[in-house]
Structures are given as structure tokens and as C-alpha cells.
Write a protein that holds these residues in place. Structure first.
Motif, PDB file in Angstrom:
ATOM      1  N   SER A  84      -9.851  -3.997   0.981  1.00 39.41           N
ATOM      2  CA  SER A  84      -8.816  -3.942  -0.050  1.00 39.41           C
ATOM      3  C   SER A  84      -8.027  -5.246  -0.038  1.00 39.41           C
ATOM      4  O   SER A  84      -7.683  -5.751   1.036  1.00 39.41           O
ATOM      5  CB  SER A  84      -7.855  -2.770   0.206  1.00 39.41           C
ATOM      6  OG  SER A  84      -8.479  -1.536  -0.029  1.00 39.41           O
ATOM      7  N   ARG A 118      -5.005   0.900  -4.057  1.00 37.18           N
ATOM      8  CA  ARG A 118      -3.542   1.016  -4.014  1.00 37.18           C
ATOM      9  C   ARG A 118      -3.071   1.556  -2.666  1.00 37.18           C
ATOM     10  O   ARG A 118      -2.032   1.152  -2.143  1.00 37.18           O
ATOM     11  CB  ARG A 118      -3.071   1.945  -5.137  1.00 37.18           C
ATOM     12  CG  ARG A 118      -1.567   1.971  -5.386  1.00 37.18           C
ATOM     13  CD  ARG A 118      -1.172   3.186  -6.187  1.00 37.18           C
ATOM     14  NE  ARG A 118      -1.151   4.393  -5.384  1.00 37.18           N
ATOM     15  CZ  ARG A 118      -1.559   5.596  -5.797  1.00 37.18           C
ATOM     16  NH1 ARG A 118      -2.061   5.766  -7.002  1.00 37.18           N
ATOM     17  NH2 ARG A 118      -1.483   6.635  -4.973  1.00 37.18           N
ATOM     18  N   LYS A 119      -3.847   2.476  -2.096  1.00 43.91           N
ATOM     19  CA  LYS A 119      -3.476   3.081  -0.816  1.00 43.91           C
ATOM     20  C   LYS A 119      -3.973   2.270   0.382  1.00 43.91           C
ATOM     21  O   LYS A 119      -3.689   2.621   1.523  1.00 43.91           O
ATOM     22  CB  LYS A 119      -4.055   4.500  -0.739  1.00 43.91           C
ATOM     23  CG  LYS A 119      -3.413   5.497  -1.696  1.00 43.91           C
ATOM     24  CD  LYS A 119      -4.206   6.803  -1.689  1.00 43.91           C
ATOM     25  CE  LYS A 119      -3.522   7.881  -2.505  1.00 43.91           C
ATOM     26  NZ  LYS A 119      -2.398   8.505  -1.804  1.00 43.91           N
ATOM     27  N   GLY A 120      -4.753   1.217   0.115  1.00 39.10           N
ATOM     28  CA  GLY A 120      -5.317   0.434   1.215  1.00 39.10           C
ATOM     29  C   GLY A 120      -6.481   1.111   1.901  1.00 39.10           C
ATOM     30  O   GLY A 120      -6.816   0.774   3.045  1.00 39.10           O
ATOM     31  N   TYR A 122       0.837  -1.190   0.000  1.00 39.33           N
ATOM     32  CA  TYR A 122       0.000   0.000   0.000  1.00 39.33           C
ATOM     33  C   TYR A 122       0.878   1.249   0.000  1.00 39.33           C
ATOM     34  O   TYR A 122       1.864   1.325   0.734  1.00 39.33           O
ATOM     35  CB  TYR A 122      -0.906   0.022   1.228  1.00 39.33           C
ATOM     36  CG  TYR A 122      -1.920  -1.105   1.287  1.00 39.33           C
ATOM     37  CD1 TYR A 122      -2.598  -1.529   0.148  1.00 39.33           C
ATOM     38  CD2 TYR A 122      -2.209  -1.730   2.498  1.00 39.33           C
ATOM     39  CE1 TYR A 122      -3.529  -2.554   0.207  1.00 39.33           C
ATOM     40  CE2 TYR A 122      -3.145  -2.750   2.569  1.00 39.33           C
ATOM     41  CZ  TYR A 122      -3.800  -3.166   1.426  1.00 39.33           C
ATOM     42  OH  TYR A 122      -4.719  -4.177   1.490  1.00 39.33           O
TER      43      TYR A 122
END
Length: 336
Positions: free
Chosen positions: A56, A49-51, A11
Motif C-alpha cells: 500500500s 485506505r486501511k493499509g 491509514y
């Protein structure tokens, strides 16, 4: 022959996106092997992508909802498609960033050969989302007043174009330099950075909104609800405020609470829309709506706005463009 796939290694920022090469296998029984021409990029990809997205997937994983390409091989028992057919695939937010895909035949959608594949790709996520919110849930009719947040984005421009077809009175929030896009669809543009949309609407449409479409979440949801007519409906379809503001990281709890309540504090109906959830619950709607929207595309009644066509190996740049609000409409990844 090998397939390239973009993976989120951990992440974080765009630097966690890496390309990996993998050998291809023969498709299993009931599967198609598709050589991808275009993959779609969505804000939810950034959140995963960032969590920040609920549930996620754990890295490493491949983001991506939508892809379109050419059938190059078939497993046993596959009859509806031929080698060389152009087809589309919609995934549950994971898997689309790949140069080759394996897909069960029941999930594969035929694409008319005369359609521009990038425009056809825009139908799967952006336009189905917009159409279902407008017509399956808000049930809009001519002359209805609607507020569209994020009006210059992929779903926003789809809402504007379909709203124009439905003869709606539209108001859209966007940064000032994107106002020409919003007004080109006949909507009244509101600069969300410099103007209070609640105050603007109280002057421009004091009767209130018949429907509000809000992908932002947080305090924006609360303020959007204040603009509703007493019989208006609020539809939330995202919580992108966590990307830029980091507010309410446990936004899934609020989403769940509003879903269970089903109304605003003033008693207006609330629907929180998820295309992946609805596709699982009512798959026939998804396939019906794709075909209807393909028909509108074939007739030239809609023209999806493609902001950027980015080479697949520059996937990080595609995320940067989306994250910094430099795109209007849909960003697509091009596989050469």
C-alpha cells in the motif's frame, strides 16, 4: 482553474479521506489533460485506505483505478486525440479519485461517443477482470459449472453477465436480499450467511465446479477448492476477508506461495489474478479486451449494473456503502 483530489491522509476509516485543491499545469509532451466525469470505486481502494493491501502506498495518496472524461488539453506530440474527445484511463490502483488527470497518450483509451460514460467506466476494471478470468485463464465453454463468490458486486455481476453470454451453469454467493440480482442472470443463488456453499453444491452439482472465482481469501479459498471437479480450476482475485475479519494480515505471503505452487492440495490448477500485474505483463490483452467489451456494450449485449452514482465530494459515503455491503454492482463517483 484547480483540480480536486481525494487523498488518504493516514491509514484508517472513512474519516481519513479528504479533498484537496491543486492548481492545474499545462500537460507535458506526450500527455493529455482530462477533465474527469466519473471515477470508479473498488474494494481494493478500501484495503489501501486501511493499509491492508500489499505494498500500500504511504499516505498521503489518492486511490482509484479507473476514470473516464473529456480531453481538454494536449501536450506536444499528441496526435491521436482531439480536444473534446471522451477517453478512459486505467491506473495501477492509485490516482483515479481526481477531477482532472494527466495521462500519457499511450495509456489513454478512446471511448465511443454513444456510450453512457458510467457504463463504459465499468468495463475498465470490473468487466476486463471478469472477461480475462473467464476466457484468458479458466477458458470456459458452454455448459461449464462455475461458482462465483461476491456475485452481487461489481466484478461478480460482470462475471454473471459474461457467464450468461457464454451459457454457463452458474452458482453465486450473496446475502439473501441480493439474491434477486444473482438469479436475474440465471444463476443459482446461495446465501453465504445462512448456508454452507460446499454442502449446497454437493447436492446441486455433485460433479463439482469447472471453475471457481473467489475474491474473499482465507478459509473461503480452502473451502472453495473443495467444490472443484477433478479437472476444475481455482481462480483467486482478492483477499477481502481482511476488511471485515482481519484474518491473515500477511495474506501476500499466501498469495505468493499459491502462485509458486500453482495447484491446490488435490492437484487442481490455481491462478491468482491481478489485473494490474497482467496489464504490465500482457498490455495488448488489456487493450484488446477493452475494445471487445466496448463492442458488446455498443451492441447492447451487456448492461453493467451501476449501484450508486455518488457526488465526488461524498467519496467517504461511497466507501461506507461498499464496506457495509449495501451496494450491488458498480459504485461510481460523479464529478460535476
Amino acid at each position: 482553474m484547480r483540480s480536486a483530489r481525494a487523498i488518504v491522509t493516514e491509514y484508517g476509516g472513512t474519516d481519513v479521506l479528504k479533498l484537496v485543491l491543486e492548481p492545474l499545469r499545462k500537460p507535458h509532451r506526450g500527455e493529455l489533460l482530462i477533465q474527469v466525469e466519473y471515477s470508479g470505486v473498488a474494494l481494493a481502494d478500501l484495503m489501501r485506505r486501511k493499509g491492508l493491501y500489499p505494498s500500500s502506498p504511504q499516505p498521503p495518496f489518492t486511490p482509484g483505478y479507473d476514470a473516464i472524461g473529456i480531453v481538454i488539453d494536449k501536450g506536444e506530440g499528441v496526435t491521436p486525440f482531439a480536444i473534446g474527445d471522451r477517453v478512459a484511463v486505467f491506473m495501477d490502483g492509485v490516482g483515479g479519485y481526481a477531477s482532472y488527470l494527466y495521462a500519457p497518450v499511450g495509456e489513454v483509451i478512446p471511448v465511443p461517443a454513444s456510450l453512457d460514460p458510467a457504463s463504459a467506466l465499468s468495463i475498465l476494471l470490473n468487466y476486463v477482470t471478469a472477461y480475462q478470468m473467464l476466457h484468458r485463464f479458466a477458458c470456459v465453454s458452454e455448459g461449464n459449472r462455475v461458482l462465483i463468490h461476491g456475485a452481487s458486486g461489481g466484478v461478480g455481476t460482470a462475471l454473471l453477465e459474461l457467464g450468461k453470454l457464454a451459457n454457463l451453469k452458474m452458482f453465486g454467493t450473496a446475502s439473501a436480499h441480493k439474491h434477486p440480482v444473482v438469479t436475474s442472470y440465471g444463476a443459482y443463488a446461495i446465501d453465504y450467511r445462512q448456508e454452507d456453499f460446499v454442502e449446497v453444491l454437493s447436492q446441486q452439482a455433485p460433479e463439482g465446479m469447472d471453475a471457481v472465482f473467489d475474491p474473499i481469501g482465507g478459509r473461503n479459498w480452502d473451502r472453495s477448492m473443495r467444490t472443484l471437479h477433478r479437472r476444475g480450476i481455482f481462480i483467486g482475485y482478492g483477499y477481502t476477508s481482511v476488511i471485515s475479519q482481519g484474518e491473515e494480515n500477511d495474506w501476500a505471503a499466501r498469495w505468493q506461495a499459491l502462485t509458486e505452487d500453482g495447484t491446490t492440495a488435490n492437484g487442481n490448477p490455481v491462478h491468482l489474478y491481478s489485473i494490474t500485474t497482467l496489464k504490465k505483463e500482457r498490455p495488448e490483452w488489456f487493450f484488446e479486451d477493452v475494445q471487445h467489451l466496448f463492442s458488446l456494450l455498443l451492441q447492447g449485449m451487456i448492461q453493467p449494473l451501476i449501484s450508486h452514482r455518488i457526488p465526488f465530494h461524498e467519496v467517504a459515503r461511497a466507501h461506507e456503502l461498499l464496506e457495509t455491503s449495501k451496494a450491488t454492482g458498480k459504485i461510481v463517483l460523479v464529478h460535476s
